[in-house]
Enzyme design. Sequence first.
Site, PDB file in Angstrom:
ATOM      1  CE  LYS A   1      -4.460   0.787   0.185  1.00 22.67           C
ATOM      2  NZ  LYS A   1      -5.576  -0.116  -0.170  1.00 22.67           N
TER       3      LYS A   1
ATOM      4  CG  ASP B   1      -7.157   3.149  -1.045  1.00 24.14           C
ATOM      5  OD1 ASP B   1      -7.556   1.988  -1.017  1.00 24.14           O
ATOM      6  OD2 ASP B   1      -7.283   3.919  -0.074  1.00 24.14           O
TER       7      ASP B   1
ATOM      8  N   GLY C   1     -20.106   7.150   2.079  1.00 23.48           N
ATOM      9  CA  GLY C   1     -19.216   7.531   0.990  1.00 23.48           C
ATOM     10  C   GLY C   1     -20.027   7.885  -0.241  1.00 23.48           C
TER      11      GLY C   1
ATOM     12  N   GLY D   1     -17.884   7.870  -3.410  1.00 25.00           N
ATOM     13  CA  GLY D   1     -16.843   7.720  -4.429  1.00 25.00           C
ATOM     14  C   GLY D   1     -17.043   6.457  -5.255  1.00 25.00           C
TER      15      GLY D   1
ATOM     16  CB  VAL E   1     -16.159   1.843  -2.906  1.00 27.87           C
ATOM     17  CG1 VAL E   1     -16.718   0.595  -2.259  1.00 27.87           C
ATOM     18  CG2 VAL E   1     -14.653   1.715  -3.119  1.00 27.87           C
TER      19      VAL E   1
HETATM   20  N1  GLU Z   1      -7.313   0.063  -3.039  1.00 29.61           N
HETATM   21  C1  GLU Z   1      -8.056  -1.130  -3.334  1.00 29.61           C
HETATM   22  C2  GLU Z   1      -8.071  -2.038  -2.131  1.00 29.61           C
HETATM   23  O1  GLU Z   1      -8.077  -1.560  -1.021  1.00 29.61           O
HETATM   24  C3  GLU Z   1      -7.603  -1.794  -4.632  1.00 29.61           C
HETATM   25  C4  GLU Z   1      -6.166  -2.190  -4.675  1.00 29.61           C
HETATM   26  C5  GLU Z   1      -5.701  -2.716  -6.050  1.00 29.61           C
HETATM   27  O2  GLU Z   1      -6.514  -2.839  -6.954  1.00 29.61           O
HETATM   28  O3  GLU Z   1      -4.517  -3.006  -6.142  1.00 29.61           O
HETATM   29  O4  GLU Z   1      -8.130  -3.232  -2.217  1.00 29.61           O
END
Ligand code: GLU
Length: 446
Positions: free
Chosen positions: A126, A166, A237, A239, A241
């Site tokens: 991350k 993200d 939210g 966004g 998601v």
């Molecule tokens: N940020 C997203 C997660 O929390 C997607 C991460 C990705 O696709 O690599 O899983």
Amino acid sequence: MTEYISKLLAGVKAKNPAEPEFHQAVEEFLESVAIVMERHPEYRSANILERLIEPERIIIFRVPWMNDQGDIHVNRGMRVEYNSAIGPYKGGIRFHPSVTLGTLKFLGFEQTFKNALTTLPMGGGKGGSDFDPKGKSDNEIMRFCQSFMNELFRHIGPDTDVPAGDIGVGGREVGYMFGQYKRIKNEFTGVFTGKGINWGGSLIRPEATGFGAVYFVQEMLKTKGQGIEGKTFALSGFGNVAWGAALKINQLGGKVLTLSGPDGFIIDPDGVKGEKVDYLLKLRKSNKDAIEEYAKEFKVEFFPGKRPWGVKVDVAIPCATQNELNENDAKELVKNGLTCLGEAANMPTTLEGYKVFRDAGVLFAPGKAANAGGVATSGLEMSQNSMRLPWSAVEVDKRLHEIMVRIHNNCLQTAERFGTPGNYVNGANIAGFLKVADAMMDQGLV
Ligand code: GLU
């Protein structure tokens, strides 16, 4: 909690001070896997947990950038390359003023087990920055992304570490970062996921986290002989998601009553549907980060400074951010007859909140299982990039659906096998752990 596990947790807290989110994610995980350590002494002798609570590598760097007025700003860029036992580091990049190293360590930790659950070969990572995209111009965002990549490029690659989006990082930001990476490296590779559809992206990737969470909720409801149709939903939210979840809930005959932002929440008694769902994309692009705009546009009620968990609904899908649903919110939802909760954000429920749902017998899916559809579809994007062949939307959606059903069944069976039937938190933590731990054992002391 056994003495061994309490000692480990105390060690994590002492060694990583001022990282409460990391402590929380590790605590929830350790509580689940304690039973595995009792049944499998081989993991204990290999000190697998001691190794897992330490990220493999952390990169911290300066990101200087210039605003439209010519003033110079400096932010901190970070990438936590958490675990590569089952594949290249994989996970999103978050741009938000609240981002700290502890945030990214908790997210990298969660990502490691989430990615293991997807069944695809991806390790966990991350990254992000405390940069605040709110109110920034498009040019400022581009300059920031380019500066961020001027440093990060040397640490990532399609077989090393594959970032994605993200919070605060969507298609636009991925585009600017990918463009800069390509320029520096002179290579067009699948180094990012969440790319634009004309340059290596996958159909359904934007929808995937929300779609996947709803597929997971659908499977949980099925175990009680129920479905999505006719059910009411509280989403937080607004966004990417929440947008994907709202699309799928509408397709399956459910009704979305709420959305939220940092400024408050809205109730739409007619349901967030049709053009109202499309409007969310416009709202995200405006960089205003406020849901009040929705209330003005569609003449519905706005509740400033409040969260949507006091509204009576059948299903809650938190889609915003960590710890957005606490013990009191959980009690309120349970009092109002909640049947099921699927975490589409990462760790949106506090530990105390989770215990309220668990004790009340609410179907509860943790983020590392319920929101795995996003990264799973990133895995499918990587496959398509490697083959240099795109799949149709139907093909990707079908694979995503199959993956979510598989994750659901794996969590359920694992929870049962380790003595807590119906506990998806234990099921997800243990199933994710077993896969990563076995890979680490196979690869020796690395
Ligand atoms: N940020 C997203 C997660 O929390 C997607 C991460 C990705 O696709 O690599 O899983």
